[in-house]
Write a protein that holds these residues in place. Sequence first.
Motif, PDB file in Angstrom:
ATOM      1  N   ALA A 204      60.617  -5.271 -16.139  1.00 20.52           N
ATOM      2  CA  ALA A 204      59.833  -7.037 -16.502  1.00 20.52           C
ATOM      3  C   ALA A 204      60.245  -7.879 -15.495  1.00 20.52           C
ATOM      4  N   VAL A 205      61.645  -7.421 -15.054  1.00 20.06           N
ATOM      5  CA  VAL A 205      61.481  -8.309 -13.702  1.00 20.06           C
ATOM      6  C   VAL A 205      62.029  -7.638 -12.798  1.00 20.06           C
ATOM      7  N   GLY A 206      61.918  -6.852 -12.606  1.00 22.94           N
ATOM      8  CA  GLY A 206      61.962  -6.029 -11.025  1.00 22.94           C
ATOM      9  C   GLY A 206      63.626  -5.839 -10.474  1.00 22.94           C
ATOM     10  N   GLY A 207      64.232  -5.914 -10.079  1.00 17.85           N
ATOM     11  CA  GLY A 207      65.805  -6.276  -9.729  1.00 17.85           C
ATOM     12  C   GLY A 207      66.239  -7.382 -10.491  1.00 17.85           C
ATOM     13  N   VAL A 208      67.350  -7.836 -10.544  1.00 18.04           N
ATOM     14  CA  VAL A 208      68.048  -9.056 -10.756  1.00 18.04           C
ATOM     15  C   VAL A 208      68.982  -9.925  -9.980  1.00 18.04           C
ATOM     16  N   ASP A 209      69.027 -10.898  -9.413  1.00 15.37           N
ATOM     17  CA  ASP A 209      69.977 -11.445  -8.854  1.00 15.37           C
ATOM     18  C   ASP A 209      71.626 -11.844  -9.014  1.00 15.37           C
ATOM     19  N   VAL A 210      71.616 -11.690 -10.013  1.00 16.50           N
ATOM     20  CA  VAL A 210      72.853 -12.117 -11.859  1.00 16.50           C
ATOM     21  C   VAL A 210      73.352 -10.938 -12.066  1.00 16.50           C
ATOM     22  N   VAL A 211      74.219 -10.221 -12.556  1.00 19.17           N
ATOM     23  CA  VAL A 211      74.845  -9.918 -13.291  1.00 19.17           C
ATOM     24  C   VAL A 211      75.973 -10.427 -14.381  1.00 19.17           C
ATOM     25  N   LEU A 212      76.075 -11.191 -15.737  1.00 20.59           N
ATOM     26  CA  LEU A 212      77.532 -11.600 -15.896  1.00 20.59           C
ATOM     27  C   LEU A 212      77.352 -10.363 -17.177  1.00 20.59           C
ATOM     28  N   ASP A 213      78.732  -9.642 -16.676  1.00 18.53           N
ATOM     29  CA  ASP A 213      79.011  -8.488 -17.134  1.00 18.53           C
ATOM     30  C   ASP A 213      80.103  -8.586 -18.183  1.00 18.53           C
ATOM     31  N   GLY A 214      79.609  -8.577 -19.804  1.00 18.82           N
ATOM     32  CA  GLY A 214      80.926  -8.280 -20.730  1.00 18.82           C
ATOM     33  C   GLY A 214      80.794  -6.909 -21.633  1.00 18.82           C
ATOM     34  N   VAL A 215      80.443  -6.099 -21.141  1.00 19.09           N
ATOM     35  CA  VAL A 215      81.104  -4.895 -21.736  1.00 19.09           C
ATOM     36  C   VAL A 215      81.933  -3.680 -20.961  1.00 19.09           C
TER      37      VAL A 215
END
Length: 318
Positions: A204-215
């Motif tokens: 969908a978006v390739g990679g990501v720039d930011v991860v907000l990790d709640g798991v």
Amino acid sequence: MRAVWLREFGGPEVLVPGTAPDPVPGLGQVLIDVAHANITFVETQQRAGRPGPFRVTPPLIPGNGVGGTITAVGPDVDPALIGRRVVSATGGSGGYAQRAAVDTSAPIDVPAGLALDAAVALLADGRTAGMLIDAVGVRPGDRVLVEAAAGGVGSLLVQLAAHAGARVVGAAGGARKVGLLPGLGAEVAVDYRAPDWAERVRAAVGGVDVVLDGVGGAIARTAFELLDRGGRMVSFGLASGEWAAVPAEAAAARDVTLVRPDVPPARMRAYTERALAEAAAGRLRPLIGQRFPLERAAAAHAAIESRAITGKTLLDVS
């Protein structure tokens, strides 16, 4: 007054309804008639007796966040405060009760037009979400992956990141939770229980720039692998039962910044005030997924630990 007691560590069943003496505001204090009490994941860990910086010692009335009306003040406090609608931390305990006495520095006024239950839902989660967005520096065009995106903090992160101009990927566990995410502002919504969820994100978006990790746990480690070089990652929860175990060496090798916010208490209060103002203006919507009467605090804790809930869980006291 009615209250819920924790007299020993254990499962949710150790939260027992009962009575307690009415608190009396002392010097520098106000008394709040509580309408709603906040419940946090940390409180479920405290009840179970898990080690950590917020460990408590029974017997006590749990709860560190309430919303209601100031009905009395200490002898040295301006009586003009009586009648104000406020949300407040309680100092670590005493929240699961009809009334709470707190220092005058603790309450925050609830803006006109904002319901008390919404304000309580934002008391802890709103400040956390605002702090996290600032800490990782979300910018327009960033591809932001929010884990636990249908939770209390995660649902606010999706909204705030979208308002900041980011392309938001929301990840949640189960179809019901995933179905909520587009309405919050997620461009892409995936079920992290699916074995190919990371491939769906890449498609969908390739990679990501930011991860907000709640798991945390394996989900967090997979999310880390989705980060492009120069990405940023911050952890705010451990729904899996463990924090993200991302080695600093692995992050450095890919030029990824593992953000660890260190925010003074005064700044955290400002984040709460900002969240309340944004909600009053209609720009931020807390997701209250379930609510329980005060006497059913045990059922509320059990629901949180089942990981079947969405959004925020509240206790309705009055």
